[in-house]
Design an enzyme around this catalytic site. Structure first.
Site, PDB file in Angstrom:
ATOM      1  CB  CYS A 249       7.339 -11.101  30.096  1.00  0.00           C
ATOM      2  SG  CYS A 249       6.532 -10.373  28.669  1.00  0.00           S
TER       3      CYS A 249
ATOM      4  CG  HIS B 150      10.471 -10.233  26.704  1.00  0.00           C
ATOM      5  ND1 HIS B 150       9.705 -10.979  27.573  1.00  0.00           N
ATOM      6  CD2 HIS B 150      11.743 -10.281  27.203  1.00  0.00           C
ATOM      7  CE1 HIS B 150      10.467 -11.468  28.537  1.00  0.00           C
ATOM      8  NE2 HIS B 150      11.708 -11.052  28.345  1.00  0.00           N
TER       9      HIS B 150
ATOM     10  CG  ASP C 298      14.306 -11.284  31.029  1.00  0.00           C
ATOM     11  OD1 ASP C 298      13.443 -11.650  31.847  1.00  0.00           O
ATOM     12  OD2 ASP C 298      14.120 -11.302  29.799  1.00  0.00           O
TER      13      ASP C 298
ATOM     14  CB  CYS D 186     -12.073 -25.727  36.716  1.00  0.00           C
ATOM     15  SG  CYS D 186     -11.357 -27.086  37.664  1.00  0.00           S
TER      16      CYS D 186
ATOM     17  CB  CYS E 103      -9.814 -24.105  39.394  1.00  0.00           C
ATOM     18  SG  CYS E 103     -11.558 -24.000  39.874  1.00  0.00           S
TER      19      CYS E 103
ATOM     20  CB  CYS F  79     -11.698 -27.288  42.923  1.00  0.00           C
ATOM     21  SG  CYS F  79     -11.005 -27.474  41.251  1.00  0.00           S
TER      22      CYS F  79
ATOM     23  CB  CYS G  49     -15.098 -27.966  39.975  1.00  0.00           C
ATOM     24  SG  CYS G  49     -14.346 -26.316  39.846  1.00  0.00           S
TER      25      CYS G  49
END
Length: 346
Positions: A185, A212, A229, A159, A126, A129, A162
Protein backbone atom coordinates in the site's frame (compact mmCIF):
# COMPACT_ATOMS: atom_id res chain seq x y z
CA UNK A 1 34.71 47.51 2.99
CA UNK A 2 32.95 49.98 5.29
CA UNK A 3 31.90 47.11 7.50
CA UNK A 4 35.45 45.77 7.67
CA UNK A 5 36.88 49.22 8.43
CA UNK A 6 34.46 49.67 11.29
CA UNK A 7 35.54 46.35 12.72
CA UNK A 8 39.22 47.30 12.45
CA UNK A 9 38.64 50.60 14.21
CA UNK A 10 36.78 49.03 17.09
CA UNK A 11 38.85 48.23 20.13
CA UNK A 12 39.29 44.47 20.51
CA UNK A 13 37.30 42.95 23.31
CA UNK A 14 38.74 39.93 25.02
CA UNK A 15 36.47 36.90 24.98
CA UNK A 16 35.70 35.45 28.40
CA UNK A 17 37.59 32.33 29.23
CA UNK A 18 35.47 29.20 28.72
CA UNK A 19 34.06 27.68 31.86
CA UNK A 20 36.26 24.95 33.26
CA UNK A 21 34.58 21.57 32.81
CA UNK A 22 33.58 19.80 35.96
CA UNK A 23 33.97 16.05 36.24
CA UNK A 24 31.71 14.20 33.81
CA UNK A 25 31.79 16.97 31.18
CA UNK A 26 29.48 19.37 33.08
CA UNK A 27 30.65 22.99 33.04
CA UNK A 28 30.54 25.16 36.16
CA UNK A 29 27.94 27.27 34.38
CA UNK A 30 25.39 24.49 34.14
CA UNK A 31 26.35 22.58 37.25
CA UNK A 32 23.37 23.94 39.21
CA UNK A 33 20.91 22.84 36.53
CA UNK A 34 22.56 19.42 36.35
CA UNK A 35 22.31 18.96 40.13
CA UNK A 36 18.65 20.01 40.07
CA UNK A 37 17.92 17.54 37.27
CA UNK A 38 19.66 14.79 39.21
CA UNK A 39 17.48 15.49 42.24
CA UNK A 40 14.29 15.61 40.15
CA UNK A 41 14.65 13.05 37.35
CA UNK A 42 11.89 12.87 34.75
CA UNK A 43 9.28 10.24 35.34
CA UNK A 44 8.88 7.38 32.90
CA UNK A 45 5.61 8.95 31.76
CA UNK A 46 7.33 12.28 31.02
CA UNK A 47 10.09 10.56 29.09
CA UNK A 48 7.54 8.56 27.09
CA UNK A 49 5.50 11.69 26.39
CA UNK A 50 8.52 13.62 25.13
CA UNK A 51 9.60 10.68 22.98
CA UNK A 52 6.11 10.42 21.54
CA UNK A 53 6.08 14.10 20.58
CA UNK A 54 9.54 13.78 19.05
CA UNK A 55 8.50 10.75 16.99
CA UNK A 56 5.29 12.47 15.87
CA UNK A 57 7.15 15.64 14.88
CA UNK A 58 9.67 13.60 12.90
CA UNK A 59 7.00 11.63 11.06
CA UNK A 60 4.92 14.71 10.26
CA UNK A 61 7.98 16.53 8.93
CA UNK A 62 9.04 13.54 6.85
CA UNK A 63 5.65 13.15 5.19
CA UNK A 64 5.31 16.91 4.62
CA UNK A 65 8.68 16.91 2.87
CA UNK A 66 7.98 13.77 0.84
CA UNK A 67 4.88 15.10 -0.94
CA UNK A 68 6.97 17.89 -2.45
CA UNK A 69 8.54 15.28 -4.73
CA UNK A 70 5.21 15.12 -6.58
CA UNK A 71 5.92 18.65 -7.83
CA UNK A 72 9.12 17.54 -9.58
CA UNK A 73 8.56 18.30 -13.27
CA UNK A 74 10.69 15.36 -14.39
CA UNK A 75 8.58 12.93 -12.33
CA UNK A 76 5.39 14.47 -13.71
CA UNK A 77 6.70 14.12 -17.27
CA UNK A 78 7.64 10.50 -16.58
CA UNK A 79 4.14 9.81 -15.26
CA UNK A 80 2.45 11.41 -18.26
CA UNK A 81 4.58 9.28 -20.59
CA UNK A 82 3.39 6.19 -18.69
CA UNK A 83 -0.31 6.98 -18.23
CA UNK A 84 -2.57 6.41 -21.28
CA UNK A 85 -3.96 9.92 -20.86
CA UNK A 86 -6.09 10.09 -24.01
CA UNK A 87 -7.58 6.66 -23.41
CA UNK A 88 -8.51 7.58 -19.84
CA UNK A 89 -10.12 10.82 -20.98
CA UNK A 90 -12.05 8.99 -23.68
CA UNK A 91 -13.32 6.41 -21.20
CA UNK A 92 -14.38 9.22 -18.88
CA UNK A 93 -16.52 10.68 -21.67
CA UNK A 94 -17.97 7.32 -22.67
CA UNK A 95 -18.63 6.04 -19.15
CA UNK A 96 -18.98 9.00 -16.79
CA UNK A 97 -21.62 7.34 -14.63
CA UNK A 98 -23.07 9.99 -12.33
CA UNK A 99 -19.79 11.91 -12.09
CA UNK A 100 -18.86 15.31 -13.45
CA UNK A 101 -16.24 15.53 -16.23
CA UNK A 102 -13.12 15.96 -14.06
CA UNK A 103 -14.32 13.45 -11.49
CA UNK A 104 -14.92 10.91 -14.26
CA UNK A 105 -11.32 11.28 -15.45
CA UNK A 106 -9.99 10.81 -11.91
CA UNK A 107 -12.21 7.75 -11.47
CA UNK A 108 -10.93 6.19 -14.70
CA UNK A 109 -7.34 6.90 -13.63
CA UNK A 110 -8.00 5.06 -10.38
CA UNK A 111 -9.42 2.04 -12.20
CA UNK A 112 -6.54 1.93 -14.70
CA UNK A 113 -3.95 2.12 -11.93
CA UNK A 114 -5.55 -0.72 -9.96
CA UNK A 115 -6.38 -3.15 -12.75
CA UNK A 116 -3.80 -2.49 -15.45
CA UNK A 117 -0.74 -0.79 -14.02
CA UNK A 118 0.42 -1.60 -10.49
CA UNK A 119 1.02 -5.06 -9.03
CA UNK A 120 0.57 -6.14 -5.41
CA UNK A 121 3.51 -7.97 -3.80
CA UNK A 122 3.34 -10.23 -0.78
CA UNK A 123 6.39 -12.43 -1.47
CA UNK A 124 8.66 -11.22 -4.26
CA UNK A 125 9.10 -13.68 -7.13
CA UNK A 126 12.51 -15.23 -7.71
CA UNK A 127 14.70 -13.02 -9.89
CA UNK A 128 16.75 -16.04 -11.01
CA UNK A 129 14.14 -18.56 -12.19
CA UNK A 130 10.87 -16.62 -12.00
CA UNK A 131 9.23 -18.92 -9.50
CA UNK A 132 6.56 -17.36 -7.28
CA UNK A 133 7.26 -19.95 -4.58
CA UNK A 134 9.49 -17.92 -2.28
CA UNK A 135 9.81 -17.50 1.48
CA UNK A 136 10.82 -14.50 3.52
CA UNK A 137 14.50 -14.70 4.47
CA UNK A 138 14.85 -11.56 6.55
CA UNK A 139 16.04 -8.12 5.57
CA UNK A 140 19.20 -6.35 4.47
CA UNK A 141 20.53 -2.85 4.26
CA UNK A 142 19.95 -1.07 0.94
CA UNK A 143 22.91 -0.72 -1.37
CA UNK A 144 23.79 2.74 -2.73
CA UNK A 145 21.62 2.31 -5.83
CA UNK A 146 18.60 1.25 -3.76
CA UNK A 147 19.12 3.98 -1.17
CA UNK A 148 19.22 6.55 -3.98
CA UNK A 149 15.52 5.90 -4.54
CA UNK A 150 14.49 6.05 -0.90
CA UNK A 151 14.63 2.36 0.00
CA UNK A 152 14.98 2.30 3.78
CA UNK A 153 14.96 -1.47 3.97
CA UNK A 154 15.36 -4.39 1.57
CA UNK A 155 13.34 -7.54 2.12
CA UNK A 156 14.98 -10.85 1.17
CA UNK A 157 13.15 -13.83 -0.33
CA UNK A 158 14.59 -17.31 -0.82
CA UNK A 159 13.35 -19.35 -3.76
CA UNK A 160 11.93 -22.76 -2.88
CA UNK A 161 12.88 -24.04 -6.35
CA UNK A 162 16.43 -22.87 -7.09
CA UNK A 163 17.38 -21.59 -3.60
CA UNK A 164 18.45 -18.19 -4.97
CA UNK A 165 17.87 -15.10 -2.83
CA UNK A 166 15.98 -12.14 -4.33
CA UNK A 167 16.08 -8.59 -3.01
CA UNK A 168 12.88 -6.54 -2.71
CA UNK A 169 13.79 -2.89 -2.00
CA UNK A 170 10.91 -0.92 -0.47
CA UNK A 171 11.36 2.11 -2.71
CA UNK A 172 9.90 5.46 -1.68
CA UNK A 173 10.66 7.48 -4.81
CA UNK A 174 7.62 7.90 -7.09
CA UNK A 175 9.79 8.04 -10.21
CA UNK A 176 11.33 4.67 -9.40
CA UNK A 177 7.90 3.22 -8.61
CA UNK A 178 6.70 4.26 -12.07
CA UNK A 179 9.40 1.88 -13.32
CA UNK A 180 9.00 -1.03 -10.89
CA UNK A 181 5.16 -0.83 -10.82
CA UNK A 182 4.85 -3.02 -7.76
CA UNK A 183 4.72 -3.00 -3.98
CA UNK A 184 2.28 -2.79 -1.12
CA UNK A 185 0.00 0.00 0.00
CA UNK A 186 2.88 2.41 0.66
CA UNK A 187 4.24 2.07 -2.87
CA UNK A 188 0.74 2.02 -4.40
CA UNK A 189 -0.54 5.22 -2.79
CA UNK A 190 2.79 6.98 -3.29
CA UNK A 191 2.88 6.29 -7.02
CA UNK A 192 -0.84 6.88 -7.53
CA UNK A 193 -0.79 10.27 -5.79
CA UNK A 194 2.11 11.26 -8.04
CA UNK A 195 0.02 10.23 -11.07
CA UNK A 196 -2.90 12.35 -9.86
CA UNK A 197 -0.69 15.42 -9.53
CA UNK A 198 0.86 14.78 -12.94
CA UNK A 199 -2.65 14.69 -14.44
CA UNK A 200 -3.30 18.16 -13.05
CA UNK A 201 -5.43 17.15 -10.08
CA UNK A 202 -5.02 18.51 -6.59
CA UNK A 203 -4.20 15.50 -4.45
CA UNK A 204 -3.27 14.72 -0.87
CA UNK A 205 -1.24 11.79 0.40
CA UNK A 206 -3.03 10.46 3.49
CA UNK A 207 -1.00 8.59 6.09
CA UNK A 208 -2.83 6.32 8.53
CA UNK A 209 -0.81 5.65 11.68
CA UNK A 210 -2.27 2.12 11.82
CA UNK A 211 -0.33 1.17 8.69
CA UNK A 212 -2.21 2.14 5.58
CA UNK A 213 -1.91 4.95 3.04
CA UNK A 214 -4.29 6.36 0.45
CA UNK A 215 -5.10 9.46 -1.61
CA UNK A 216 -7.57 12.33 -1.42
CA UNK A 217 -8.52 14.14 -4.61
CA UNK A 218 -10.10 17.60 -4.66
CA UNK A 219 -13.27 17.46 -6.72
CA UNK A 220 -13.93 20.76 -8.42
CA UNK A 221 -17.18 19.24 -9.65
CA UNK A 222 -18.39 18.67 -6.08
CA UNK A 223 -16.35 21.25 -4.16
CA UNK A 224 -14.96 18.74 -1.67
CA UNK A 225 -12.18 16.23 -1.04
CA UNK A 226 -12.82 12.68 -2.29
CA UNK A 227 -11.33 9.54 -0.71
CA UNK A 228 -9.50 7.32 -3.23
CA UNK A 229 -7.85 3.99 -2.37
CA UNK A 230 -5.96 2.66 -5.39
CA UNK A 231 -5.20 -0.67 -3.69
CA UNK A 232 -8.93 -1.38 -3.45
CA UNK A 233 -10.20 0.64 -6.43
CA UNK A 234 -12.40 2.49 -3.92
CA UNK A 235 -13.87 5.90 -4.67
CA UNK A 236 -15.42 8.08 -1.96
CA UNK A 237 -15.83 5.37 0.69
CA UNK A 238 -14.16 7.02 3.71
CA UNK A 239 -15.68 4.64 6.27
CA UNK A 240 -14.12 1.67 4.49
CA UNK A 241 -11.37 1.22 7.07
CA UNK A 242 -13.14 1.79 10.38
CA UNK A 243 -16.39 0.03 9.48
CA UNK A 244 -15.47 -2.21 6.53
CA UNK A 245 -12.10 -3.46 7.74
CA UNK A 246 -12.77 -2.80 11.43
CA UNK A 247 -9.49 -0.92 11.75
CA UNK A 248 -8.90 0.83 15.06
CA UNK A 249 -7.87 4.16 13.58
CA UNK A 250 -5.81 6.68 15.53
CA UNK A 251 -4.26 9.40 13.35
CA UNK A 252 -5.03 10.01 9.67
CA UNK A 253 -3.06 13.02 8.42
CA UNK A 254 -3.29 14.41 4.87
CA UNK A 255 -0.30 16.08 3.21
CA UNK A 256 0.05 18.14 0.05
CA UNK A 257 2.33 20.89 -1.20
CA UNK A 258 -0.11 23.41 0.30
CA UNK A 259 -1.62 21.69 3.33
CA UNK A 260 -1.20 19.51 6.37
CA UNK A 261 -4.59 18.46 7.75
CA UNK A 262 -5.77 16.02 10.42
CA UNK A 263 -8.57 14.26 8.52
CA UNK A 264 -9.18 11.44 11.01
CA UNK A 265 -12.81 12.40 11.58
CA UNK A 266 -13.60 11.87 7.89
CA UNK A 267 -12.69 8.21 8.32
CA UNK A 268 -14.28 7.39 11.67
CA UNK A 269 -17.67 7.91 13.30
CA UNK A 270 -16.25 6.61 16.58
CA UNK A 271 -14.40 9.71 17.76
CA UNK A 272 -14.42 9.00 21.50
CA UNK A 273 -13.00 5.52 20.97
CA UNK A 274 -10.55 6.84 18.40
CA UNK A 275 -9.43 9.65 20.69
CA UNK A 276 -8.77 7.18 23.51
CA UNK A 277 -6.27 5.42 21.22
CA UNK A 278 -4.49 8.66 20.26
CA UNK A 279 -1.79 8.45 22.91
CA UNK A 280 1.32 9.38 20.94
CA UNK A 281 1.16 13.04 21.97
CA UNK A 282 -1.19 15.59 23.59
CA UNK A 283 -4.08 16.65 21.33
CA UNK A 284 -3.43 20.36 21.86
CA UNK A 285 0.24 19.95 21.00
CA UNK A 286 -0.67 18.05 17.82
CA UNK A 287 -3.19 20.69 16.74
CA UNK A 288 -0.66 23.47 17.34
CA UNK A 289 2.08 21.59 15.52
CA UNK A 290 -0.09 20.96 12.47
CA UNK A 291 -1.25 24.59 12.51
CA UNK A 292 2.36 25.77 12.53
CA UNK A 293 3.19 23.51 9.59
CA UNK A 294 0.14 24.77 7.73
CA UNK A 295 1.09 28.39 8.35
CA UNK A 296 4.60 27.71 7.12
CA UNK A 297 3.22 26.26 3.88
CA UNK A 298 0.78 29.15 3.46
CA UNK A 299 3.61 31.67 3.78
CA UNK A 300 4.86 30.47 0.38
CA UNK A 301 1.46 30.72 -1.32
CA UNK A 302 0.09 33.75 -3.16
CA UNK A 303 -2.52 35.75 -1.20
CA UNK A 304 -5.27 35.01 -3.73
CA UNK A 305 -4.63 31.29 -3.38
CA UNK A 306 -4.70 31.54 0.43
CA UNK A 307 -8.20 33.01 0.20
CA UNK A 308 -9.36 30.03 -1.88
CA UNK A 309 -7.82 27.52 0.55
CA UNK A 310 -9.37 29.28 3.54
CA UNK A 311 -12.83 29.04 1.97
CA UNK A 312 -12.27 25.36 1.25
CA UNK A 313 -11.24 24.68 4.84
CA UNK A 314 -14.46 26.22 6.10
CA UNK A 315 -16.45 23.87 3.88
CA UNK A 316 -14.28 20.90 4.80
CA UNK A 317 -14.82 21.53 8.50
CA UNK A 318 -18.31 20.05 8.18
CA UNK A 319 -16.74 16.76 6.99
CA UNK A 320 -14.32 16.75 9.92
CA UNK A 321 -16.77 17.23 12.76
CA UNK A 322 -16.08 14.91 15.66
CA UNK A 323 -18.95 12.45 15.88
CA UNK A 324 -19.78 9.20 17.61
CA UNK A 325 -21.44 6.16 16.18
CA UNK A 326 -25.02 6.47 15.06
CA UNK A 327 -27.02 3.32 14.34
CA UNK A 328 -26.93 2.72 10.58
CA UNK A 329 -29.97 3.35 8.47
CA UNK A 330 -31.68 0.45 6.70
CA UNK A 331 -29.92 1.42 3.47
CA UNK A 332 -26.49 1.56 5.15
CA UNK A 333 -27.06 -1.81 6.82
CA UNK A 334 -28.00 -3.36 3.47
CA UNK A 335 -25.01 -1.83 1.68
CA UNK A 336 -22.37 -3.29 3.99
CA UNK A 337 -18.87 -1.93 3.43
CA UNK A 338 -16.46 -4.41 1.87
CA UNK A 339 -13.57 -6.06 3.66
CA UNK A 340 -10.02 -5.83 2.44
CA UNK A 341 -9.17 -7.34 -0.94
CA UNK A 342 -5.40 -6.74 -1.04
CA UNK A 343 -2.82 -8.45 1.15
CA UNK A 344 -2.45 -7.58 4.82
CA UNK A 345 1.27 -6.84 4.58
CA UNK A 346 2.08 -3.16 4.34
Amino acid sequence: TVHGAAEAAAAPVASPAPARPAPGGITLGNLGAALAAAKNPKSAAEVEREQGMHDMQSRLAGSAKHVLTYEDRSIQAQALQTIPVEEIRRMAVEKPGTLGPRDAVARQLLSWFKHRFFKWVNNEACAACGSTSTANAGAARPNPQEAQYGAGVVELYKCNQCQATTRFPRYNHPGKLLETRKGRCGEWANCFTACCVAMGFEARHVVDWTDHVWTEFYSEDQGRWIHMDCCEDCWDVPLLYSEGWNKKLTYCIAFSKEEVVDVTCRYSRQWEQCKARRTKCPELWLAQTIMAMQQQRESMIAPTRRVILAARRLREATDLVQQNYVAPTTWEAAAALPGRTTGSLE
